[in-house]
Design a protein around this motif. Structure first.
Motif, short mmCIF file in Angstrom:
data_model
loop_
_atom_site.label_atom_id
_atom_site.label_comp_id
_atom_site.label_asym_id
_atom_site.label_seq_id
_atom_site.Cartn_x
_atom_site.Cartn_y
_atom_site.Cartn_z
N GLN A 1 7.69 8.25 -0.85
CA GLN A 1 6.85 8.09 0.32
C GLN A 1 5.72 7.12 0.05
O GLN A 1 5.33 6.32 0.91
N ASN A 2 5.19 7.15 -1.19
CA ASN A 2 4.12 6.21 -1.56
C ASN A 2 4.60 4.77 -1.50
O ASN A 2 3.88 3.87 -1.05
N ASP A 3 5.85 4.55 -1.96
CA ASP A 3 6.42 3.19 -1.90
C ASP A 3 6.55 2.74 -0.45
O ASP A 3 6.22 1.59 -0.11
N SER A 4 7.04 3.62 0.41
CA SER A 4 7.20 3.29 1.83
C SER A 4 5.85 3.00 2.46
O SER A 4 5.71 2.05 3.26
N ASN A 5 4.85 3.80 2.13
CA ASN A 5 3.52 3.60 2.67
C ASN A 5 2.96 2.24 2.25
O ASN A 5 2.31 1.55 3.05
N LEU A 6 3.22 1.86 0.99
CA LEU A 6 2.72 0.58 0.50
C LEU A 6 3.36 -0.57 1.27
O LEU A 6 2.69 -1.55 1.63
N LEU A 7 4.66 -0.48 1.53
CA LEU A 7 5.34 -1.53 2.30
C LEU A 7 4.73 -1.66 3.69
O LEU A 7 4.50 -2.77 4.18
N VAL A 8 4.46 -0.53 4.32
CA VAL A 8 3.86 -0.54 5.66
C VAL A 8 2.45 -1.12 5.61
O VAL A 8 2.07 -1.96 6.45
#
Length: 311
Positions: free
Chosen positions: A3-10
């Protein structure tokens, strides 16, 4: 991906595309290199987090609504005519891609015919939901462009998209050869799926040497026979007259592809056409039930308006 990786992309995508920060600024603020920022932005596009859409200016939407009401179709979308054919096709392709994305949903069965404009639209269509894509016509190579086999292969590379190709030319030498090709298991399976389409994307061409991709591929005798039989337009190699009735000639027997009857049974048929000459063919396609949504250029729209003013 966590989820942290996805948040960073966003967050990085928002910084860059919405807030207008440079890659250097984002890198400094987040304690990473600008090369990492560039990779994150690319990853966001690849995963569909970021979708970039380029839409040419549209003609007044009210104009399209008036035409749709007069024609009796669900929607008419009018793209700007360009200074040349290539620009016009590109404008139409962008509008067609946008329209197709609105109609293709999870689990859809989508039929794709071939034209230069349809081919160009695939470059703009982006990621599709999981669906089946059925090739509606055999290959018709045209100088300076691809063909329907190349088009279906493009869809085959999309995650979650299953494809059903037609491994045959659009036009073969004689009726017996065409019948044999249509009996081949893979081709028969693809063409049978055209009985159960949710959406079809096709092109309508005026029946003439300059405005139809099929016309130049056949003999003068066949051209004259089709014209004498009343052909005004063609769609996926199938000819029809001014009121949308199929025109049966020897050419029809040599085509490996979808029939007009199969298109007429499809709930949503998005048909493209451009140039003033195609206007009678577009009207005929609507009358014949093989077009429910039209994507056209300004020249075709003006010609349609002239037709109805004459009426």
């Amino acid at each position: 991906m966590t989820q942290n990786d996805s948040n960073l992309l966003v967050e990085v995508s928002t910084d860059y595309y919405i807030d207008g920060k440079s890659k250097v600024e984002i890198a400094r603020d987040r304690g990473i290199s600008r090369f990492q920022v560039a990779r994150l932005l690319t990853q966001a596009k690849d995963q569909g987090i970021v979708r970039i859409e380029i839409t040419p200016p549209r003609v007044d939407g009210e104009r399209g609504r008036r035409l749709a009401e007069r024609l009796g179709v669900r929607e008419v979308l009018v793209a700007a005519s360009g200074d040349d054919t290539v620009t016009t096709r590109e404008n139409l392709a962008t509008e067609l891609a946008h329209t197709a994305r609105r109609h293709i949903t999870e689990g859809s069965t989508v039929g794709i015919s071939w034209s230069r404009t349809v081919e160009a639209a695939v470059r703009h269509i982006g990621k599709l939901p999981s669906c089946d894509v059925v090739q509606l016509v055999g290959a018709l190579p045209v100088e300076g462009s691809g063909n329907s086999l190349g088009l279906i292969n493009t869809f085959a590379q999309m995650p979650g998209v299953r494809t059903w190709p037609v491994w045959s030319p659009l036009l073969v030498a004689d009726a017996a050869t065409a019948a044999g090709m249509r009996r081949q298991p893979e081709i028969a399976d693809a063409l049978a799926r055209a009985d159960h389409l949710d959406v079809a994307i096709v092109a309508v061409g005026h029946w003439s040497e300059r405005t139809s991709t099929v016309f130049p591929q056949i003999s003068v005798e066949e051209q004259q026979a089709a014209t004498a039989a009343g052909a005004v337009a063609e769609c996926s190699g199938r000819l029809f007259d001014a009121v949308g009735r199929p025109v049966r000639t020897s050419l029809d027997e040599r085509v490996v592809g979808v029939t007009l009857e199969q298109l007429a049974a499809t709930p949503e048929v998005i048909a493209i056409g451009y140039g003033s000459a195609v206007a009678p063919g577009l009207v005929a396609a609507v009358h014949g039930g093989v077009a429910t949504t039209l994507v056209i250029d300004d020249a075709a729209a003006t010609a349609l308006e002239d037709l109805y003013r004459a009426d």
